[in-house]
Scaffold this motif. Structure first.
Motif, PDB file in Angstrom:
ATOM      1  N   TRP A  61       0.840  -1.198   0.000  1.00  0.00           N
ATOM      2  CA  TRP A  61       0.000   0.000   0.000  1.00  0.00           C
ATOM      3  C   TRP A  61       0.873   1.244   0.000  1.00  0.00           C
ATOM      4  CZ3 TRP A  61      -4.858  -0.498  -1.166  1.00  0.00           C
ATOM      5  CH2 TRP A  61      -5.553  -1.665  -0.825  1.00  0.00           C
ATOM      6  N   ASP A 101      -5.458  -1.801   4.643  1.00  0.00           N
ATOM      7  CA  ASP A 101      -5.293  -0.617   3.812  1.00  0.00           C
ATOM      8  C   ASP A 101      -5.135   0.602   4.733  1.00  0.00           C
ATOM      9  OD1 ASP A 101      -5.539   1.587   2.164  1.00  0.00           O
ATOM     10  OD2 ASP A 101      -7.345   0.869   1.147  1.00  0.00           O
ATOM     11  N   LEU A 103      -5.212   3.708   4.082  1.00  0.00           N
ATOM     12  CA  LEU A 103      -6.147   4.782   3.783  1.00  0.00           C
ATOM     13  C   LEU A 103      -7.482   4.550   4.485  1.00  0.00           C
ATOM     14  CD1 LEU A 103      -6.658   7.425   2.094  1.00  0.00           C
ATOM     15  CD2 LEU A 103      -7.996   5.919   0.649  1.00  0.00           C
ATOM     16  N   GLN A 104      -7.941   3.311   4.519  1.00  0.00           N
ATOM     17  CA  GLN A 104      -9.209   3.020   5.189  1.00  0.00           C
ATOM     18  C   GLN A 104      -9.096   3.303   6.693  1.00  0.00           C
ATOM     19  OE1 GLN A 104     -11.840   2.678   3.356  1.00  0.00           O
ATOM     20  NE2 GLN A 104     -10.601   2.524   1.525  1.00  0.00           N
ATOM     21  N   ALA A 107      -9.189   7.029   7.100  1.00  0.00           N
ATOM     22  CA  ALA A 107     -10.545   7.549   6.913  1.00  0.00           C
ATOM     23  C   ALA A 107     -11.427   7.248   8.125  1.00  0.00           C
ATOM     24  CB  ALA A 107     -11.160   6.966   5.649  1.00  0.00           C
ATOM     25  N   ASP A 108     -11.207   6.107   8.765  1.00  0.00           N
ATOM     26  CA  ASP A 108     -12.001   5.738   9.939  1.00  0.00           C
ATOM     27  C   ASP A 108     -11.705   6.632  11.143  1.00  0.00           C
ATOM     28  OD1 ASP A 108     -13.218   3.682   8.525  1.00  0.00           O
ATOM     29  OD2 ASP A 108     -11.934   2.108   9.381  1.00  0.00           O
ATOM     30  N   ARG A 172     -13.033   7.438  -0.420  1.00  0.00           N
ATOM     31  CA  ARG A 172     -12.641   6.041  -0.218  1.00  0.00           C
ATOM     32  C   ARG A 172     -12.570   5.239  -1.527  1.00  0.00           C
ATOM     33  NH1 ARG A 172     -13.469   3.791   5.450  1.00  0.00           N
ATOM     34  NH2 ARG A 172     -14.065   5.570   6.705  1.00  0.00           N
ATOM     35  N   ARG A 175      -9.628   6.342  -3.425  1.00  0.00           N
ATOM     36  CA  ARG A 175      -8.454   6.364  -2.564  1.00  0.00           C
ATOM     37  C   ARG A 175      -7.720   7.708  -2.635  1.00  0.00           C
ATOM     38  NH1 ARG A 175      -4.681   3.653  -1.883  1.00  0.00           N
ATOM     39  NH2 ARG A 175      -5.051   2.768   0.123  1.00  0.00           N
TER      40      ARG A 175
END
Length: 194
Positions: A61, A101, A103-104, A107-108, A172, A175
């Motif tokens: 990633w 990931d 990025l996830q 974002a969370d 999301r 990305r």
């Protein structure tokens, strides 16, 4: 080459695989375009170093300089099967699919409007790429996004410089992370804690 008739055992093996299958093997060759993997349960390949192949973007990633930043010849790996490349008669694999990931996770835990510190990674003709840590990068465009202040092309940004940014949008599916500059940074105002 007609792989189906020339290598029926190899063809049958590759046809038996399903997207999402987890395959294990050993890294047998590293090239600038990807990594070959000899799969534990698969036959040998008549012309390639291994039946499995990982393209560079599927290694990690994170941004990497070279495949050797992630793997080395002789290393044991587990990968997710992506697809059967019928032209080369190889299993396309992903090493990163088995890792979370970043990025996830970002974002969370991050809200739109949240102020963060990041490091200027690149100054591009259309904006600034900012490293937010943990393999997540965002863009501060040189134009306004969703009413949020943009970076001014006239501002001097240096690679490696730490800057304050505000999360303007997190997409999301694509990305992408869009950032803006705090209004105080736009005007050169320094806000001191009280």
């Amino acid at each position: 080459m007609d792989w189906q008739s020339e290598s029926p055992k190899l063809w049958a093996f590759l046809e038996s695989l399903h997207r999402g299958d987890i395959l294990s093997g050993t890294v047998v060759a590293i090239e600038r375009f990807g990594v070959f993997v000899a799969l534990d349960d698969g036959p040998g390949h008549p012309t390639l170093p291994g039946v499995g192949f990982i393209v560079i973007p599927e290694l990690s990633w994170r941004h990497i300089g070279a495949p050797t930043d992630v793997v080395h010849v002789g290393q044991r790996v587990s990968c997710e099967f992506l697809q059967f490349d019928t032209f080369n008669a190889e299993a396309r694999l992903s090493l990163k699919a088995l890792e979370p990931d970043p990025l996830q996770a970002f974002a969370d835990r991050t809200a739109v409007g949240q102020e963060l510190l990041g490091t200027v990674e690149k100054v591009l003709p259309f904006g600034i790429s900012v490293d937010l840590g943990d393999g997540v990068f965002g863009l501060v465009p040189f134009r306004e996004v969703h009413g949020r202040p943009a970076a001014s092309p006239a501002e001097d940004f240096e690679v490696g410089e730490e800057i304050a940014v505000i999360v303007a949008e997190i997409e999301r599916p694509t990305r992408r992370v869009f950032l803006s500059r705090p209004e105080s940074a736009q005007r050169g105002v320094i806000v001191l804690p009280t």
